[in-house]
Design an enzyme around this catalytic site. Structure first.
Site, PDB file in Angstrom:
ATOM      1  N   GLY A 131       0.826  -1.217   0.000  1.00 28.85           N
ATOM      2  CA  GLY A 131       0.000   0.000   0.000  1.00 28.85           C
ATOM      3  C   GLY A 131       0.848   1.249   0.000  1.00 28.85           C
ATOM      4  O   GLY A 131       1.028   1.910   1.021  1.00 28.85           O
ATOM      5  N   TYR A 132       1.390   1.572  -1.145  1.00 26.81           N
ATOM      6  CA  TYR A 132       2.224   2.761  -1.293  1.00 26.81           C
ATOM      7  C   TYR A 132       1.491   3.862  -2.075  1.00 26.81           C
ATOM      8  O   TYR A 132       1.111   4.881  -1.551  1.00 26.81           O
ATOM      9  CB  TYR A 132       3.522   2.406  -2.040  1.00 26.81           C
ATOM     10  CG  TYR A 132       4.684   1.931  -1.188  1.00 26.81           C
ATOM     11  CD1 TYR A 132       4.488   1.122  -0.082  1.00 26.81           C
ATOM     12  CD2 TYR A 132       5.994   2.279  -1.526  1.00 26.81           C
ATOM     13  CE1 TYR A 132       5.573   0.679   0.685  1.00 26.81           C
ATOM     14  CE2 TYR A 132       7.081   1.844  -0.769  1.00 26.81           C
ATOM     15  CZ  TYR A 132       6.863   1.047   0.334  1.00 26.81           C
ATOM     16  OH  TYR A 132       7.938   0.616   1.063  1.00 26.81           O
ATOM     17  N   GLU A 248      12.485  -4.031  -3.869  1.00 21.72           N
ATOM     18  CA  GLU A 248      11.498  -4.223  -4.940  1.00 21.72           C
ATOM     19  C   GLU A 248      12.165  -4.054  -6.302  1.00 21.72           C
ATOM     20  O   GLU A 248      11.943  -4.827  -7.234  1.00 21.72           O
ATOM     21  CB  GLU A 248      10.354  -3.214  -4.793  1.00 21.72           C
ATOM     22  CG  GLU A 248       9.340  -3.317  -5.937  1.00 21.72           C
ATOM     23  CD  GLU A 248       8.164  -2.363  -5.799  1.00 21.72           C
ATOM     24  OE1 GLU A 248       8.223  -1.445  -4.947  1.00 21.72           O
ATOM     25  OE2 GLU A 248       7.183  -2.531  -6.549  1.00 21.72           O
TER      26      GLU A 248
END
Ligand SMILES: Cc1cc2nc3c(=O)[nH]c(=O)nc-3n(C[C@H](O)[C@H](O)[C@H](O)COP(=O)(O)OP(=O)(O)OC[C@H]3O[C@@H](n4cnc5c(N)ncnc54)[C@H](O)[C@@H]3O)c2cc1C
Lengths: 413, 379
Positions: A131-132, A248
């Site tokens: 949830g960025y 990531e």
């Protein structure tokens, strides 16, 4: 050295014995194992393979064994990866928990948090989402506005996220929230974990141009989260957020590695294979222009694979990924996009189908390539856009001065 | 030579633009796709377009056409390219009407062209036999039988094949693989015995079909142009098709570019408009420059079509090569510069990307036309 050789022998023997034959073939997108509370296994062997690997902690080979990881050294981890690659073994488990959350939790989490969250990641029992991004905070991630307000022992979270991959399928979310509105934007962000089953969490899937719906809008309406789920210090979430992005980006850079020499076989496993097949060539690709372009692409991807390996070896002496992860991410994504554009050229009209209906105009493989080509366009957007990676390289790696305006407004994620 | 539109053309452009924006916006294609429309185009809209005279623009007045010339079609193709509205313009007007006009007998012309002008006849060119554009690789055969011919073979990527009333089939009557000589054109009813046409669903949601010909009998009158010498008509037809497709692609590229520029002036990140970032500005400036060259390549080719018609092959290859390359880049930038929203189906930009790749390969991609350019230029 001898110990490493011994490890290699053991790993090889173990894999030979334990990796099912069907797990030694290339994997299509719908065969990827994501784990979670409601896992799906297209093939029962995938379940067996996951269980066997997880029992040794080899889903996360270099994570500490006290939290269920494999406890291997970096060198041993590399050897294991090589041995798996040698027999074409599939990755038993793919998850944002492994590639993103786990490493930062190990670095910044409390012992309790690690004990609670790491083992289920290793075993593939909990599936995480990220949830960025928010509608107004994409490249400028630090401008995010979802907020968490302390209420007794809980935080109350309100706001929304967007482009949350697999939010509708995830069990937990790692989320960036604003906990202080009165300080510069980077200084008021916290990193928090919560269960997607919590009251007040809703998701709405969004369809991609490639047809599937892997990402969502995610809404938080008075979601109550125990304060102990905050990772790191209050208002210091940006440090963790950036660190996670490096992991990531390293993970995404792997997209550029799918095309190495190791993968041969099925249709379009190699671009050159597809190009020759569709032209009926047997020994040499008859289209000289395409041959040159594919060769150029292959040379770049070989050099990229060497670079990726070099950076892994360098990292083992240092502290994990750094700003160079932006270089790898960007280059790897561009390679993957190039690969799909070349596949389109390799296959001609056969790469431009959408559905085959009752007919056989396009094979399943062909239709998959078309959709993967469309999906590949997102590679240079997800995990921070190409432009943001280039900015990071220019500023953090090359130390180039900032633009005057940018300096006032202050930086990228 | 005129590199700018004249006053009539400017007026036409405004009118066509206005029509497309109100009646045939990009939501039409989305609707047809989502409804899984069998026709793949709107017959109602096509009727309106026919009433506006679009089907008869290039057809001579003696066959009930309007003789407006190719410059009119250029505008229509560009504007319909901007909204991606599916029409039989390429298949019927650009390709088949051209072939008939160039190669047809008096009887064939007067029987077919007026029907095309009135929108009563949809036609499709059945050419390709491999996954790559190759107008001489024709294995479909037409063998003499009695006073007519028997056709056998299969064709792919036949634009509008499944909605066409008639097909123009490119067949081999003599010669070997890849010979230009020995190619002949035949007109075949789609519903004739032995003809099997089925739609192929393409990534751009536009029409294409697979055609199989199994002992299809046609009479002598089905031959279009000279026996064995069909390639001359075919090649000229294809060139006009390529130029027309280039105009459609120009519309596509221009629309994506305009949307990018709008977005750069509207989306804020880091407290500023993203259009203020030089990394994006320079790329936008490059795209603008390339688009200018594209527009000139298209304009020059159409100007030649309405003029001396001497340099058509090379101008067609210039236009199609240039547009294929530039549109490829602009369609990618369309997604990239919009960020996450560019990847969503709800947003229109993906439709342009999908159409771009199909239009790129139709009638020859950039590599094909660069190679052809070199050959035509003698190197
Ligand atoms: C397939 C996919 C999966 C995703 N999954 C997730 C997920 O799981 N969780 C999550 O939180 N997010 C996810 N994202 C979101 C992704 O991180 C954002 O889309 C990305 O960071 C860009 O933000 P944006 O979409 O708001 O674009 P914007 O930031 O609005 O960017 C628009 C354009 O402006 C450019 N731009 C912006 N700033 C600059 C600058 N300073 N200099 C030059 N150019 C600039 C961008 O590069 C881009 O081209 C996903 C995205 C995609 C496409």
């Amino acid at each position: 050295m001898q110990e490493l050789d011994q490890f290699r022998d053991n790993a090889r023997a173990w894999l030979e014995h334990n990796c099912p034959a069907s797990m030694r073939t290339p994997m299509t997108e719908d065969e990827v194992v994501w784990g979670g509370r409601n896992p799906t296994f297209k093939n029962p062997d995938s379940k067996l393979w996951l269980e066997r690997m997880a029992a040794l902690g080899w889903t996360c080979p270099t994570w500490p064994s006290e939290y269920g990881g494999g406890g291997l050294s970096k060198e041993e981890g590399l050897i294991l990866a090589e041995e798996m690659q040698r027999i074409g073994a599939r990755s038993p488990l793919n998850s944002f928990g492994i590639s993103m959350l786990g490493p930062v939790l190990l670095e910044y989490g409390t012992d309790e948090q690690k004990l609670e969250h790491i083992p289920p990641i290793v075993r593939g029992e909990i599936r995480w989402c990220q949830g960025y991004s928010e509608p107004g905070a994409g490249s400028d991630l630090a401008a995010l506005g979802a907020k968490a307000v302390l209420d007794g022992d809980d935080y109350i979270i309100n706001g929304s996220k967007v482009w949350t991959s697999y939010a509708d399928k995830a069990d937990w979310i790692f989320c960036l929230v604003r906990t202080d509105f009165d300080v510069p934007k980077h200084s008021g962000i916290s990193f928090i974990l919560f269960d997607m089953r919590s009251k007040g969490v809703t998701t709405r899937p969004i369809r991609l141009i490639s047809g599937a719906s892997p990402f969502c809008e995610t809404f938080f309406d008075d979601v109550r989260v125990p304060a102990r789920n905050l990772v790191g210090k209050l208002n210091d979430g940006w440090t963790i957020a950036k660190r996670l992005l490096q992991h990531e980006r390293t993970m995404i850079s792997g997209f550029g590695l799918t095309s190495g020499r190791a993968s041969r076989g099925a249709l379009a496993a190699t671009v050159e294979g597809a190009a020759m097949k569709y032209r009926g060539d047997t020994t040499k690709l008859s289209d000289a222009v395409l041959r040159d372009e594919i060769a150029r692409y292959k040379i770049d991807s070989e050099a990229f694979a060497f670079t990726s390996r070099r950076s892994m070896e360098e990292a083992k002496t240092g502290k994990g990924p750094s700003a160079t992860s932006s270089m790898l991410k960007n280059y790897g994504c561009e390679l993957n996009k190039r690969r799909y554009e070349l596949l389109l050229q390799a296959m001609g009209n056969q790469a431009l189908g959408w559905e085959s209906g009752d007919h056989t105009d396009f094979s399943k493989d062909e239709l998959r390539i078309t959709r993967e080509w469309l999906r590949s366009k997102g590679n240079s957007i997800e995990g921070g856009t190409a432009e943001i990676q280039l900015n990071v390289i220019a500023k953090r790696v090359l130390g180039l001065p900032e633009m005057p305006i940018a300096a006032q407004k202050k930086g990228e994620k | 030579m005129s590199m700018v539109l004249n006053e009539d053309q400017m007026m036409l452009k405004d009118a066509v633009r206005g029509y497309c924006l109100t009646n045939a916006p990009v939501s039409v294609l989305r609707y047809l796709r989502d409804q899984q429309s069998e026709d793949g185009f709107s017959r109602e809209l096509w009727r309106q377009m026919v009433d506006l005279g679009w089907a008869g623009m290039t057809i001579p007045e003696q066959y009930d056409g309007f003789g407006f010339g190719y410059g009119g079609l250029e505008i229509v193709l560009e504007e319909t390219g901007r909204t991606l509205v599916p029409t039989p313009l390429v298949s019927t007007v650009l390709l088949c009407a051209t072939a008939i006009n160039l190669g047809g007998s008096e009887e064939q012309k007067s029987a077919l062209l007026p029907a095309i002008v009135k929108g009563e006849l949809i036609m499709a060119l059945a050419l390709e036999e491999t996954p790559f554009h190759n107008p001489t690789r024709i294995a479909t055969t037409a063998r003499p039988q009695g006073a007519g011919y028997v056709l056998n073979g299969s064709k792919q990527l036949v634009i509008d094949g499944h909605i066409a009333d008639k097909l123009i089939v490119v067949a081999r009557t003599a010669g070997g693989q890849d010979d230009k000589e020995g190619i002949s054109l035949f007109m075949v009813d789609r519903t004739a015995t032995g003809v099997d046409v089925r739609r192929t669903l393409m990534v751009d949601s536009r029409n294409a079909a697979h055609v199989t010909l199994n002992n299809v009998q046609v009479d002598e009158e089905a031959l279009l142009g000279d026996l064995h010498n069909g390639f001359i008509v075919l090649e000229k037809t294809l060139d006009i098709g390529r130029i027309g497709l280039a105009a459609e692609m120009l519309g596509n590229a221009q629309e994506v570019f305009d949307r990018i520029i709008d977005y750069l002036k509207q989306r804020e990140q880091f407290g500023v408009l993203i259009g203020s970032f030089q990394g994006l500005q320079h790329r936008a400036a490059h795209m603008y420059s390339e688009l200018e060259l594209c527009r000139s390549a298209v304009r020059r080719a159409f100007d030649e079509l309405d003029g001396a018609q001497e340099d058509i092959p090379i101008l067609a290859s210039i236009a199609k090569a240039k547009l294929s390359e530039v549109l490829c880049n602009i369609s990618n930038e369309g997604v990239q510069m919009h960020g996450g929203i560019g990847m969503t189906d709800e947003f229109d930009i993906g439709f342009y990307l999908k159409r771009a790749r199909v239009a790129q390969v139709l009638l020859g991609d950039a590599t094909f036309h660069r190679d052809r350019y070199a050959t035509l230029s003698g190197f």
